[in-house]
Design a protein around this motif. Structure first.
Motif, mmCIF file in Angstrom:
data_model
loop_
_atom_site.group_PDB
_atom_site.id
_atom_site.type_symbol
_atom_site.label_atom_id
_atom_site.label_comp_id
_atom_site.label_asym_id
_atom_site.label_seq_id
_atom_site.Cartn_x
_atom_site.Cartn_y
_atom_site.Cartn_z
ATOM 1 N N LYS A 31 0.885 -1.292 0.044
ATOM 2 C CA LYS A 31 0.020 0.000 -0.189
ATOM 3 C C LYS A 31 0.770 1.275 -0.174
ATOM 4 O O LYS A 31 0.576 2.259 -0.673
ATOM 5 C CB LYS A 31 -0.888 0.043 1.391
ATOM 6 C CG LYS A 31 -1.930 0.997 1.304
ATOM 7 C CD LYS A 31 -2.829 1.054 2.371
ATOM 8 C CE LYS A 31 -2.357 1.859 3.434
ATOM 9 N NZ LYS A 31 -3.004 1.963 4.803
ATOM 10 N N LEU A 32 1.890 1.275 0.833
ATOM 11 C CA LEU A 32 2.816 2.388 0.853
ATOM 12 C C LEU A 32 3.619 2.511 -0.466
ATOM 13 O O LEU A 32 3.645 3.867 -0.937
ATOM 14 C CB LEU A 32 3.847 1.975 2.180
ATOM 15 C CG LEU A 32 3.361 2.669 3.373
ATOM 16 C CD1 LEU A 32 4.261 1.989 4.495
ATOM 17 C CD2 LEU A 32 2.949 3.925 3.750
ATOM 18 N N LEU A 36 3.333 5.930 -2.493
ATOM 19 C CA LEU A 36 4.609 6.678 -2.914
ATOM 20 C C LEU A 36 4.744 6.887 -4.367
ATOM 21 O O LEU A 36 5.177 8.073 -4.759
ATOM 22 C CB LEU A 36 5.887 6.099 -2.529
ATOM 23 C CG LEU A 36 6.247 6.240 -0.694
ATOM 24 C CD1 LEU A 36 7.081 5.169 -0.323
ATOM 25 C CD2 LEU A 36 6.621 7.713 -0.470
ATOM 26 N N GLU A 37 4.397 6.001 -5.244
ATOM 27 C CA GLU A 37 4.441 6.119 -6.557
ATOM 28 C C GLU A 37 3.538 7.012 -7.058
ATOM 29 O O GLU A 37 3.597 7.837 -7.886
ATOM 30 C CB GLU A 37 4.170 4.809 -7.139
ATOM 31 C CG GLU A 37 4.557 4.336 -8.599
ATOM 32 C CD GLU A 37 4.525 3.182 -9.140
ATOM 33 O OE1 GLU A 37 4.058 2.790 -10.181
ATOM 34 O OE2 GLU A 37 4.749 2.277 -8.296
ATOM 35 N N LEU A 38 2.356 7.503 -6.279
ATOM 36 C CA LEU A 38 1.215 8.157 -6.792
ATOM 37 C C LEU A 38 1.542 9.625 -6.333
ATOM 38 O O LEU A 38 0.908 10.626 -6.625
ATOM 39 C CB LEU A 38 -0.095 7.881 -6.195
ATOM 40 C CG LEU A 38 -0.897 6.677 -7.067
ATOM 41 C CD1 LEU A 38 -2.043 6.277 -6.162
ATOM 42 C CD2 LEU A 38 -1.068 6.938 -8.315
ATOM 43 N N SER A 43 2.017 9.925 2.502
ATOM 44 C CA SER A 43 2.983 8.732 2.665
ATOM 45 C C SER A 43 4.354 8.970 2.548
ATOM 46 O O SER A 43 5.300 8.180 2.848
ATOM 47 C CB SER A 43 2.734 7.734 1.437
ATOM 48 O OG SER A 43 3.012 8.636 0.221
ATOM 49 N N LYS A 44 4.694 10.426 2.626
ATOM 50 C CA LYS A 44 6.082 10.675 2.369
ATOM 51 C C LYS A 44 6.949 10.970 3.748
ATOM 52 O O LYS A 44 8.202 10.986 3.831
ATOM 53 C CB LYS A 44 6.331 12.252 1.463
ATOM 54 C CG LYS A 44 5.952 11.880 0.181
ATOM 55 C CD LYS A 44 6.190 13.074 -0.679
ATOM 56 C CE LYS A 44 5.912 12.696 -2.157
ATOM 57 N NZ LYS A 44 5.741 13.845 -2.798
ATOM 58 N N LYS A 45 6.230 11.119 4.995
ATOM 59 C CA LYS A 45 6.955 11.153 6.061
ATOM 60 C C LYS A 45 6.437 9.944 7.115
ATOM 61 O O LYS A 45 5.313 9.524 6.822
ATOM 62 C CB LYS A 45 6.560 12.415 6.660
ATOM 63 C CG LYS A 45 7.047 13.653 5.843
ATOM 64 C CD LYS A 45 8.012 14.507 6.718
ATOM 65 C CE LYS A 45 8.609 15.462 5.724
ATOM 66 N NZ LYS A 45 9.261 16.330 6.073
ATOM 67 N N ARG A 55 10.192 9.176 4.165
ATOM 68 C CA ARG A 55 9.930 7.777 3.744
ATOM 69 C C ARG A 55 10.123 7.595 2.272
ATOM 70 O O ARG A 55 9.767 8.604 1.340
ATOM 71 C CB ARG A 55 8.532 7.321 4.042
ATOM 72 C CG ARG A 55 8.143 5.823 3.696
ATOM 73 C CD ARG A 55 6.903 5.510 3.919
ATOM 74 N NE ARG A 55 6.551 5.062 5.232
ATOM 75 C CZ ARG A 55 5.466 5.837 5.896
ATOM 76 N NH1 ARG A 55 4.565 6.700 5.245
ATOM 77 N NH2 ARG A 55 5.347 5.310 6.979
ATOM 78 N N SER A 56 10.986 6.466 1.606
ATOM 79 C CA SER A 56 11.273 6.424 0.348
ATOM 80 C C SER A 56 10.945 4.781 -0.155
ATOM 81 O O SER A 56 10.893 4.051 0.649
ATOM 82 C CB SER A 56 12.631 6.816 -0.262
ATOM 83 O OG SER A 56 13.470 5.601 0.372
ATOM 84 N N PRO A 57 10.563 4.694 -1.335
ATOM 85 C CA PRO A 57 10.340 3.460 -1.918
ATOM 86 C C PRO A 57 11.290 2.415 -1.532
ATOM 87 O O PRO A 57 11.006 1.403 -1.200
ATOM 88 C CB PRO A 57 10.138 3.503 -3.424
ATOM 89 C CG PRO A 57 9.940 4.882 -3.729
ATOM 90 C CD PRO A 57 10.431 5.654 -2.484
#
Lengths: 119, 502
Positions: A31-32, A36-38, A43-45, A55-57
């Motif tokens: 899900k994350l 992140l892709e979108l 989702s970035k922190k 947060r990164s992929p």
């Protein structure tokens, strides 16, 4: 590895509790990655007991891989016993202040006082 | 005719000045300086008489010559300090200072320092790269006096940050006074104080500002430090006094916030942290230990008190020996279908905790003597293990640095003067960290290696390289250390070497 024990703990990266199941982990990780892709801002922190982190992929994939190994997961569980929220200040220690009574660090002091490149 | 004579005399003076510059022939250059000053005053009186004579013919412009000479003799740095430097004109500042400091020792070094100060005040839209290259090119030609060193440290600070320049600036304490202009030392002090303020270490600001030559900025910072870190036997400055110090300080608009904080400051009473709070007492020991460690990482290292760190160590020792922790690990191991791995997991956790504390202590902000005042390091505790590991690591690093120096001295590998200073600064920094962390015992361990290697290196610098300022600074440091450690044999040798002078 020092602060990273908290900051890069896979449970905090994925935003799950240490007691969660393998299936829950995989679901949350996927899900994350999708979020992140979108480029969804939420989702970035993520939160950890010692502060917020990016947060990164790659970090998410690494966290999922770490938790697939049960031996490694057990250790990460031990380091993730605190809830993912910033620890409150201890009594007697003012936020951002020094225990000497001084105003704490001033990162821009060199440029402000004429001893560093201007900003 | 008179004009021609004045021009000829000036040309002669200037040509002599250019040729004599930077040669280390102190008595001769002293004589020259005195002669030049005398010639300047004679010119002033001669031109004044002539200009006054011309006044009767209505030629007022002749007065400009004696006035200009008077300015040059009385306030030689007026143009540089009041015009070129505030405007950030680097090349003009450098050249102007070079010319104006015609009577000063190490004038190229001082001019370079003025040039660096101008670089910091350059306008935002200005591209500083050309100026930086200009100063760096002049820096390479310098003989390496104290002003040159401060200038080089400033250039380094610009490229790598102030923290990189501070170890070099600390080495100035053992440089001979004859090559240390007061104003350059004040700049060096201001730089170190600003770095301490950047990291928020007001205790050290207070200590250092008391040792510095006073400038308006240093006086203001010292006043603030007296308020933030009060000492019972010394009264802190009043609100009005702080305001007065602020009025005199440069960069007022940026210091206003600090002034307000100092004026409104009320001493904090630190509550004892020995007893855990009720919420903490109820939680599992592992969570309590994690919480304490997390609190530690949330603060700047130099703001942490020894009792906090001891408490973290105790909490971890309790958590790792706790039956409930063991039970919890066992249950989780069973759930994860890896029964029997709990002991290995707990052992790895302990190793990771020691490594985490080791990484924290490596920052060197907590001396062992404060952590364990009785001198006994409990090697079975996680904190004790971490302390011993840091001490061994610091000693190893220090020995590696001195061995590198010894190899270079044996191979006679020459470095540019600034790199030689940087290497010395690194060794001193490493020695100081070892001493601060490990106390007298670690200092003695490091001293044997330091003395032999540094002494051989400094002798080579003095005898074969002509780097006498640096060599003398090394000898002075060795003398100070041998006296502090009561080592008579090395002390006598160092005294003899210091006596060789510059």
């Amino acid at each position: 590895m020092s602060r990273e024990r908290f900051l890069e703990n896979p449970f905090y990266v994925l935003g799950v509790r240490p007691s969660c199941t393998r299936a829950e982990l995989e679901r949350e990780g996927q899900k994350l990655l999708g979020m992140l892709e979108l480029g969804m801002p939420s989702s970035k922190k993520y939160q950890t007991p010692i502060g917020e982190a990016e947060r990164s992929p790659e970090l998410v994939r690494q966290a999922m891989a770490e938790l697939r190994d049960p031996h490694r997961r057990l250790l990460h569980e031990l380091w993730a016993q605190l809830p993912a929220e910033i620890l409150p200040e201890e009594p007697g220690a003012a936020a951002g202040g020094s225990e000497d009574g001084g105003p704490g660090p001033w990162p821009d002091a060199p440029s402000a006082l004429g001893f560093g490149a201007k900003k | 005719m008179i004009l021609l004579t004045i021009g000829l005399v000036l040309a002669l003076i200037l040509s002599k000045l250019w040729r004599k510059d930077d040669e280390q022939t102190e008595p001769k250059s002293e004589d020259l300086r005195l002669s030049l000053r005398l010639a300047g005053w004679l010119l002033f009186f001669g031109s004044s008489v002539y200009a006054l004579g011309q006044l009767s013919h209505g030629a007022v412009q002749w007065l400009l010559v004696p006035l200009g000479l008077l300015l040059l003799l009385q306030r030689p740095m007026f143009l540089v300090q009041q015009v070129f430097l505030p405007k950030g004109w680097v090349k003009w500042t450098y050249r102007g200072a070079l010319l104006s400091l015609w009577l000063a020792p190490d004038r190229r070094g001082q001019a370079l320092l003025y040039g660096n100060l101008a670089l910091l005040r350059a306008p935002l839209h200005h591209d500083p790269r050309a100026d930086e290259e200009y100063l760096a090119a002049h820096q390479k030609k310098l003989p390496g006096g104290a002003a040159s060193l401060v200038a080089a440290a400033m250039l380094l600070a610009r490229r790598e940050g102030l923290a990189a320049a501070v170890p070099i600036l600390r080495c100035l304490d053992t440089v001979d006074d004859t090559v240390k202009p007061d104003w350059a030392m004040a700049v060096a002090c201001e730089l170190q104080l600003v770095e301490l303020i950047r990291i928020g270490d007001w205790r050290k600001v207070r200590k250092l500002s008391a040792e510095c030559k006073k400038t308006p900025l240093i006086e203001f910072l010292a006043g603030c430090a007296q308020v933030f870190v009060p000492v019972p036997e010394e009264a802190a400055p009043s609100r009005d006094r702080l305001y007065w110090l602020w009025l005199r300080a440069p960069q007022k608009q940026h210091l206003w916030r600090l002034l307000e904080q100092a004026q409104d400051h009320k001493p904090t009473v630190t509550e004892p942290t020995q007893n855990p709070s009720p919420a903490m007492a109820d939680q599992p020991r592992l969570a309590a230990a994690l919480r304490a460690l997390g609190q530690l990482w949330r603060r700047e290292a130099h703001l942490v008190r020894p009792e906090h760190l001891r408490k973290v160590g105790e909490l971890w020792d309790q958590a790792l020996a706790d039956k409930e922790t063991e039970r919890m690990v066992m249950t989780r191991a069973l759930t994860l279908t890896i029964p029997g791995s709990e002991h290995k997991a707990l052992q790895t956790l302990r190793t990771q905790v020691v490594a985490t504390l080791h990484s924290y202590l490596r920052q060197g902000a907590m001396p062992t003597s404060k952590l364990f005042p009785d001198g006994q390091i409990p090697n079975r505790s996680v904190l004790g293990e971490a302390v011993l590991a840091v001490r061994a690591e610091l000693l190893e690093q220090f020995e590696a640095a001195t061995t590198k120096l010894e190899e270079r001295t044996t191979d006679k590998r020459v470095l540019p003067w600034l790199d030689e200073w940087r290497e010395w600064a690194q060794i001193r920094d490493s020695y100081q960290r070892l001493e601060e962390f490990g106390g007298a015992e670690a200092r003695r361990l490091g001293w044997t290696a330091l003395h032999r290697q540094a002494n051989n290196w400094a002798c080579w610098l003095w005898n074969a390289r002509g780097e006498k300022v640096l060599a003398n600074a090394v000898f002075r440091f060795l003398l100070r250390e041998s006296e502090a450690l009561g080592d008579d044999r090395t002390g006598q040798l160092a005294k003899k070497n210091v006596g060789s002078g510059l």
